[in-house]
Scaffold this motif. Structure first.
Motif, mmCIF file in Angstrom:
data_model
loop_
_atom_site.group_PDB
_atom_site.id
_atom_site.type_symbol
_atom_site.label_atom_id
_atom_site.label_comp_id
_atom_site.label_asym_id
_atom_site.label_seq_id
_atom_site.Cartn_x
_atom_site.Cartn_y
_atom_site.Cartn_z
ATOM 1 N N GLN A 179 0.811 -1.214 0.000
ATOM 2 C CA GLN A 179 0.000 0.000 0.000
ATOM 3 C C GLN A 179 0.847 1.269 0.000
ATOM 4 O O GLN A 179 0.319 2.369 -0.105
ATOM 5 C CB GLN A 179 -0.905 0.001 1.228
ATOM 6 N N ILE A 180 2.165 1.112 0.121
ATOM 7 C CA ILE A 180 3.071 2.271 0.214
ATOM 8 C C ILE A 180 3.799 2.445 -1.114
ATOM 9 O O ILE A 180 4.594 1.597 -1.521
ATOM 10 C CB ILE A 180 4.088 2.090 1.358
ATOM 11 N N ALA A 181 3.523 3.556 -1.789
ATOM 12 C CA ALA A 181 4.134 3.828 -3.089
ATOM 13 C C ALA A 181 5.656 3.842 -2.993
ATOM 14 O O ALA A 181 6.224 4.321 -2.017
ATOM 15 C CB ALA A 181 3.629 5.170 -3.626
ATOM 16 N N SER A 182 6.310 3.325 -4.009
ATOM 17 C CA SER A 182 7.775 3.220 -4.125
ATOM 18 C C SER A 182 8.329 2.071 -3.291
ATOM 19 O O SER A 182 9.111 1.267 -3.776
ATOM 20 C CB SER A 182 8.498 4.526 -3.739
ATOM 21 N N LEU A 183 7.919 2.015 -2.008
ATOM 22 C CA LEU A 183 8.420 0.944 -1.155
ATOM 23 C C LEU A 183 7.925 -0.419 -1.638
ATOM 24 O O LEU A 183 8.636 -1.416 -1.514
ATOM 25 C CB LEU A 183 7.974 1.184 0.292
ATOM 26 N N ASP A 184 6.742 -0.440 -2.224
ATOM 27 C CA ASP A 184 6.182 -1.712 -2.688
ATOM 28 C C ASP A 184 6.996 -2.309 -3.831
ATOM 29 O O ASP A 184 7.254 -3.513 -3.858
ATOM 30 C CB ASP A 184 4.723 -1.541 -3.108
ATOM 31 N N ILE A 185 7.445 -1.480 -4.774
ATOM 32 C CA ILE A 185 8.215 -2.018 -5.898
ATOM 33 C C ILE A 185 9.632 -2.404 -5.470
ATOM 34 O O ILE A 185 10.207 -3.362 -5.991
ATOM 35 C CB ILE A 185 8.259 -1.035 -7.091
ATOM 36 N N LEU A 186 10.178 -1.676 -4.492
ATOM 37 C CA LEU A 186 11.469 -2.071 -3.942
ATOM 38 C C LEU A 186 11.352 -3.418 -3.234
ATOM 39 O O LEU A 186 12.257 -4.260 -3.312
ATOM 40 C CB LEU A 186 11.977 -1.007 -2.970
ATOM 41 N N CYS A 187 10.226 -3.616 -2.577
ATOM 42 C CA CYS A 187 9.970 -4.883 -1.887
ATOM 43 C C CYS A 187 9.842 -6.019 -2.896
ATOM 44 O O CYS A 187 10.396 -7.108 -2.689
ATOM 45 C CB CYS A 187 8.703 -4.754 -1.056
#
Length: 220
Positions: free
Chosen positions: A56-64
Motif C-alpha cells: 500500500q506504500i508507493a515506491s516501497l512496494d516495488i522495492l519490496c
C-alpha cells in the motif's frame, strides 16, 4: 481468474493445502543448508509484510517486489552452496526493479482505460504513470550496464574462454528491455511481466540466442 477469487478452489481446500504444503516445506528444509532456511524465513516475513502492509506504500512496494525476487536468487545460491556473486545480485536487483515497475504501470494503464484515478489498495494514481515509466526504463538499462561492467571484470576472464562474445548479449538485453516498455506504454503488457516473459515468443528467441552466446563464450 485466480483460484480463490474465481471460486475454483474453496477456502476449506485452501486451508488444507496450506497445512499440506507447510508440512512438505518443513520436511524439505531439514535436508537443506542452514543459510537456505534463513533465506526462506526472510522471504516469508518480507512476503507477509508486503501482502498486509508494504504493497500500500508507493515506491516501497516495488522495492519490496525487487527484493523478493532477489532473495530467490540468494536462496538458490545457498541451496546449491555456491558463492554469491556481487555482479549477479546487482544485475538481479535492477532488472527485477524494472519488472516490478512494469507491473505497477500495467495496472495503472488498465485503470486509465476505465477512467479510474487511483489504484485501490495501492499508493499510486494515474498521474504517476510517466515518472514510473522513466524509473522503470532506467532500472532496466542500469541492469544492462551492470552486465557490461561484469564483462570487463577480472572474474569474467577467469570463467570464460572468449569473454568478448558476451558483448553480443548487451544489444539483446537492451532490445528486450526496450520492447517490454514499448508494450507497457501501449497497454499491451500483462500485469505480471514474469508470466509475459514466459509466454512471449520473442523473449524465448532472445533466451535461445543468449544461451548460444554464453556457450560460445564459455568454450570457444
Amino acid at each position: 481468474f485466480r483460484p480463490f477469487a474465481s471460486g475454483k478452489v474453496s477456502l476449506h481446500q485452501g486451508f488444507m493445502l496450506i497445512l499440506l504444503l507447510a508440512f512438505a516445506t518443513l520436511l524439505i528444509c531439514t535436508q537443506m543448508p542452514a543459510l537456505f532456511n534463513v533465506a526462506l524465513m526472510t522471504y516469508t516475513v518480507v512476503t507477509l509484510l508486503y501482502s498486509f502492509l508494504l504493497k500500500q506504500i508507493a515506491s516501497l512496494d516495488i522495492l519490496c517486489l525487487a527484493s523478493l525476487y532477489t532473495i530467490r536468487v540468494i536462496a538458490g545460491a545457498f541451496a546449491i552452496e555456491v558463492a554469491l556473486s556481487f555482479w549477479l545480485l546487482a544485475f538481479s536487483m535492477f532488472l527485477f526493479l524494472c519488472l516490478g515497475i512494469v507491473k505497477r504501470v500495467s495496472e495503472l494503464k488498465n485503470l486509465e482505460k476505465t477512467n479510474t484515478q487511483k489504484a485501490r489498495g495501492r499508493g499510486y494514481t494515474i498521474s504517476d504513470i510517466q515518472v514510473l515509466k522513466s524509473l522503470g526504463a532506467s532500472s532496466g538499462y542500469i541492469a544492462v550496464l551492470v552486465f557490461a561492467l561484469y564483462i570487463n571484470s577480472n572474474l569474467t576472464h577467469s570463467l570464460y574462454q572468449s569473454p568478448t562474445i558476451l558483448w553480443l548479449l548487451c544489444p539483446l538485453l537492451l532490445y528486450w528491455v526496450t520492447r517490454i516498455w514499448m508494450l507497457t506504454a501501449r497497454s499491451e503488457m500483462d500485469e505480471d511481466p514474469i508470466v509475459f516473459a514466459i509466454t512471449d515468443k520473442t523473449s524465448w528467441v532472445i533466451v535461445f540466442l543468449s544461451t548460444i552466446l554464453l556457450v560460445l563464450a564459455k568454450y570457444v
